[in-house]
Design a protein around this motif. Structure first.
Motif, mmCIF file in Angstrom:
data_model
loop_
_atom_site.group_PDB
_atom_site.id
_atom_site.type_symbol
_atom_site.label_atom_id
_atom_site.label_comp_id
_atom_site.label_asym_id
_atom_site.label_seq_id
_atom_site.Cartn_x
_atom_site.Cartn_y
_atom_site.Cartn_z
ATOM 1 N N ASP A 32 -58.214 -21.438 -57.574
ATOM 2 C CA ASP A 32 -57.697 -22.537 -56.859
ATOM 3 C C ASP A 32 -58.632 -22.445 -55.530
ATOM 4 N N ASN A 33 -59.489 -23.778 -55.284
ATOM 5 C CA ASN A 33 -60.061 -23.747 -53.915
ATOM 6 C C ASN A 33 -59.883 -25.094 -53.475
ATOM 7 N N THR A 34 -58.624 -25.367 -53.499
ATOM 8 C CA THR A 34 -58.004 -26.811 -52.587
ATOM 9 C C THR A 34 -57.302 -26.333 -51.530
ATOM 10 N N ALA A 35 -57.767 -27.141 -50.385
ATOM 11 C CA ALA A 35 -57.000 -26.586 -49.071
ATOM 12 C C ALA A 35 -56.160 -27.870 -48.550
ATOM 13 N N PHE A 36 -55.804 -28.743 -49.416
ATOM 14 C CA PHE A 36 -54.713 -29.970 -48.815
ATOM 15 C C PHE A 36 -53.520 -29.777 -49.642
ATOM 16 N N ASN A 37 -52.622 -30.340 -48.784
ATOM 17 C CA ASN A 37 -51.043 -30.085 -49.236
ATOM 18 C C ASN A 37 -50.590 -31.537 -50.445
ATOM 19 N N ASN A 38 -51.525 -32.467 -50.216
ATOM 20 C CA ASN A 38 -50.909 -33.693 -51.051
ATOM 21 C C ASN A 38 -51.162 -33.200 -52.435
ATOM 22 N N LYS A 39 -50.685 -34.120 -53.414
ATOM 23 C CA LYS A 39 -50.923 -33.819 -54.835
ATOM 24 C C LYS A 39 -52.222 -34.251 -55.192
ATOM 25 N N GLU A 40 -53.325 -35.110 -54.674
ATOM 26 C CA GLU A 40 -54.514 -35.489 -54.708
ATOM 27 C C GLU A 40 -55.373 -36.035 -53.651
ATOM 28 N N ALA A 41 -56.618 -35.889 -53.773
ATOM 29 C CA ALA A 41 -57.401 -36.230 -52.431
ATOM 30 C C ALA A 41 -58.476 -37.065 -53.060
ATOM 31 N N HIS A 42 -58.862 -38.102 -52.478
ATOM 32 C CA HIS A 42 -59.859 -39.258 -53.080
ATOM 33 C C HIS A 42 -61.069 -38.874 -52.366
ATOM 34 N N VAL A 43 -62.175 -38.655 -52.851
ATOM 35 C CA VAL A 43 -63.480 -38.350 -52.348
ATOM 36 C C VAL A 43 -64.372 -39.694 -52.774
#
Length: 347
Positions: A32-43
């Protein structure tokens, strides 16, 4: 014996090294290399973006950008960056993230309605896709493009039917307009074309009349009745005498479309403009605003009645009182004027 020990040590060290390297590769690519708490992030990756632009965009979302860069390089993404809208879900690995950015451009929903001019529409769309408002406006006004649709500078707004449409975020201004042409032609089904023909109106006249209906009443259930009034006037050769067209003409004349005009004065009715339906007969040369589908269909399916006049109903705000004769209308109007004066609406 001594050589065997050395050989064994070398083998063990190699195994440890290989294990460490394997662990490094696994940790870099598959953890895992994600640092956000939401379910998903939009890029959102712009057209012609470089890998450095991508890393800068992802930096707030990742635990470690260096490991992402390493995997992106290994997978040859660094030299093949794709523009678009991408979704990264919580818990994704660097391998997952690169795969998503490489092949999963996700469409977005674009919505628009009730824009008064192409300038407003271009600005509104530019907030939703990559194309900027200037390029959108240029594409919307392009004479060659308008000719392919059978429209001109006055009727150009007719092309855009308010609705929700699916687009790729990185769509160009030309792509947007081409899609709107397809939707416009689809909207004007044979059934709608036959209804317009029966009313002896062109598509452009229907849209211009629908814009007036849209401005006259916000009540969807009242729009067919209001449309019926204007159809009745056209049939007998009466002036449309629609206040919203005068307001539009005043704004167009001054160049100030942000001004708020709540009351049309008698002097305004003398303005020499083709949009002044108190002065010029027939339907205006183009829509005074973007009508929504309910207003367009109200014109195509007008209520059958004998009304020729209407005025705002001050006892049932939002709706209108309708009249068959001028004398009846004038009686209704007295009540409205009395209320307007009590509100102090001078303009």
């Amino acid at each position: 014996m001594y050589i065997k020990k050395i050989f064994l040590i070398v083998v063990l060290l190699g195994a440890v090294g290989m294990g460490g390297f394997a662990w490094y590769v696994y940790n870099t690519a598959f953890s895992d290399n994600t640092a956000f708490n939401n379910k998903e992030a939009h890029v959102f990756i712009p057209t012609n973006a470089t890998i450095n632009d991508v890393v800068a965009e992802l930096e707030p979302l990742l635990k470690d950008t260096e490991s992402f860069y390493a995997i992106a390089t290994q997978k040859k993404y660094t030299s093949n960056v794709k523009p678009g809208h991408f979704i990264i879900t919580k818990g994704m690995t660097n391998n997952d993230i690169v795969n998503a950015l490489r092949s999963k451009n996700i469409p977005i929903d674009i919505k628009f309605n009730n824009q008064e001019r192409l300038e407003n529409l271009a600005g509104h769309i530019a907030q939703q896709i990559e194309a900027d408002s200037l390029s959108l406006l240029e594409a919307m006004r392009d004479p060659q493009f308008l000719e392919t649709v059978g429209l001109n500078a006055e009727t150009a707004l007719s092309l855009y039917i308010p609705n929700t449409y699916e687009f790729y975020w990185n769509s160009s201004a030309e792509t947007f307009c081409d899609r709107m042409k397809i939707e416009y032609e689809r909207f004007w089904s044979e059934s709608r074309l036959q209804k317009a023909k029966k009313l002896k109106l062109t598509k452009e006249q229907v849209m211009a009349l629908a814009a007036i209906v849209q401005k006259e009443t916000a009540k969807v259930d009242e729009r067919p009745r209001v449309a019926g009034v204007y159809i009745n006037r056209l049939k007998v050769g009466m002036l449309l005498q629609a206040d919203p067209t005068v307001i539009y003409a005043l704004k167009r004349e001054s160049g100030d479309f942000d001004q708020l005009i709540k009351r049309v004065l008698y002097k305004d009715l003398e303005l020499d403009s083709p949009y002044n339906t108190y002065k010029y007969a027939g339907v205006p040369p183009g829509p005074i605003a973007m009508p929504d589908i309910s207003s367009i269909d109200a014109v195509l399916n007008p209520e059958q009645h004998d009304y020729y006049y209407f005025v705002a109903d001050v006892t049932n705000f939002g709706y209108h009182k309708f009249a068959k004769s001028l004398s009846q209308h004038n009686a209704n109007k007295v009540e409205y004027v009395r209320w307007v004066n009590s509100q102090g609406l001078n303009r």
